[in-house]
Scaffold this active site. Structure first.
Site, short mmCIF file in Angstrom:
data_model
loop_
_atom_site.label_atom_id
_atom_site.label_comp_id
_atom_site.label_asym_id
_atom_site.label_seq_id
_atom_site.Cartn_x
_atom_site.Cartn_y
_atom_site.Cartn_z
N GLU A 178 0.81 -1.22 0.00
CA GLU A 178 0.00 0.00 0.00
C GLU A 178 0.83 1.26 0.00
OE1 GLU A 178 -2.84 0.44 3.23
OE2 GLU A 178 -3.46 2.40 2.53
N LYS A 220 -2.51 -1.84 -3.23
CA LYS A 220 -3.55 -0.97 -2.66
C LYS A 220 -3.10 0.48 -2.82
CE LYS A 220 -6.06 0.10 1.58
NZ LYS A 220 -6.82 -0.46 2.69
P1 13P Z 1 -9.26 4.58 3.89
O1 13P Z 1 -10.08 3.91 2.82
O2 13P Z 1 -10.09 5.17 4.99
O3 13P Z 1 -8.22 5.50 3.33
O4 13P Z 1 -8.47 3.42 4.65
C1 13P Z 1 -7.88 2.41 3.96
C2 13P Z 1 -6.65 1.98 4.63
O5 13P Z 1 -6.50 0.82 4.99
C3 13P Z 1 -5.57 2.96 4.85
O6 13P Z 1 -4.41 2.33 5.27
#
Ligand code: 13P
Length: 340
Positions: A178, A220
């Site tokens: 991510e 992500k």
């Molecule tokens: P949000 O969709 O609220 O940004 O959170 C996703 C997430 O896991 C951030 O690390």
């Protein structure tokens, strides 16, 4: 089962048509902030009650194939005494865990950040796996400013994500990679495009160097959008065009699924943006899906307010958002569906 079989079956269970991932892995400070907004005390019991509400939502598994949990949740139980990772599996939802340990400034790269938590990660992962987690999540954050992220910021963060991903795969855990390019600021959509492209390019280079098997990873990312203080917002068509164009430049076709974070976009906005990607750009090499936290949970949190009698209403609000994002996976969401 062999490590390879573990990775393969986890990916198959997580990547499914019409489904996405629910992020319910807020760290203690973050969940405290969310609870504060609805006047709920940040106690362990309230966190358990909230996450149990989420996981016991009837039919959630029709639209959600994976859930990211905070470490504490792995050992908590639902009201009827079932361990929460088992509740997830019984709904057909793969349980996973957030394993990063928070951000600090990156020394000698002013304005850039780096995430901690690599020490003993392999040992921690083995424990989480015994507790039922089959995948993990690690988030790196990239604030945009005139000189940020710098070259060192981009390279150091990529290195950390690749080391994390390689360690995960060595113990049979699927890594969610991510990189969140933050929405905060006045930057243009073009600047977000340029930064996201550089960030992802460095990440896939690093994943290659660390011999990470891309087929057993999920990306992500944040969407390509203008900064929050740069009015007006871009239309879903423009977000979709820029995001898909940028992803096609950087993400190898071997990656099975791209599950976006919502990152401060509203619930309806993030659904509409995902929908535009699937409607206007079908047949991409990877699935285009969701891994939303706030955009899935916010309406449910507002309906719950920490009260037992509100649980059915909160679960209905959560299921509604899951269902609408499920429709966006097919490019079949319309704003009129919000009224149904
Ligand atoms: P949000 O969709 O609220 O940004 O959170 C996703 C997430 O896991 C951030 O690390």
């Amino acid at each position: 089962m062999s490590i390879q079989t573990d990775l393969q079956s986890t990916i198959e269970d997580m990547v499914q048509k019409g489904k996405g991932i629910l992020a319910a892995d807020e760290s203690q400070p973050t969940i405290t902030k969310r609870f504060k907004s609805i006047g709920v005390e940040p106690t362990e019991e309230n966190r358990r009650a909230w996450r149990s509400l989420i996981l016991t939502t009837p039919h959630l598994g029709d639209y959600v194939s994976g859930i990211i949990l905070f470490e504490e949740t792995l050992t908590q139980k639902s009201d009827d005494g079932t361990l929460l990772p088992e509740v997830a599996e019984s709904q057909g939802i793969v349980p996973g865990v957030k394993v990063d340990k928070g951000k600090i400034p990156l020394v000698n790269s002013p304005g850039d950040l780096i995430i901690q938590g690599l020490d003993n990660l392999g040992e921690r992962l083995k424990v989480y796996k015994e507790q039922g987690a089959r995948f993990a999540k690690w988030r790196e954050v990239y604030p945009i400013d005139t000189h940020n992220p710098g070259r060192l910021g981009i390279e150091a963060n990529a290195e950390v994500l690749a080391r994390y991903a390689a360690i995960c795969q060595s113990v049979g855990i699927v890594p969610i990679v991510e990189p969140e390019v933050l929405i905060d600021g006045e930057h243009t959509i073009e600047r977000c495009f340029e930064v996201t492209e550089a960030v992802q390019h460095a990440i896939y280079h690093a994943l290659h160097r660390y011999s990470v098997i891309l087929e057993y990873t999920i990306l992500k990312p944040s969407m390509v959008v203008p900064g929050k203080e740069n009015a007006p917002k871009a239309s879903p068509e423009k977000v979709a065009e820029n995001t898909v164009k940028q992803l096609r430049r950087t993400v190898p076709a071997a990656v099975p699924s791209i599950n976006f974070l919502s990152g401060g976009q509203g619930p309806e906005e993030s659904t509409a943006n995902l929908n535009a990607m699937n409607a206007n750009y079908p047949n991409q090499p990877w699935e285009l899906s969701f891994s939303y936290g706030r955009a899935l949970q916010q309406p449910a949190l507002q309906a719950w307010l920490g009260k037992k009698e509100n649980v059915p209403a909160a679960q209905a609000a959560l299921l509604k958002r899951a269902k609408l994002n499920g429709a966006a996976r097919y490019g079949k969401y319309t704003p009129e569906m919000e009224k149904e």
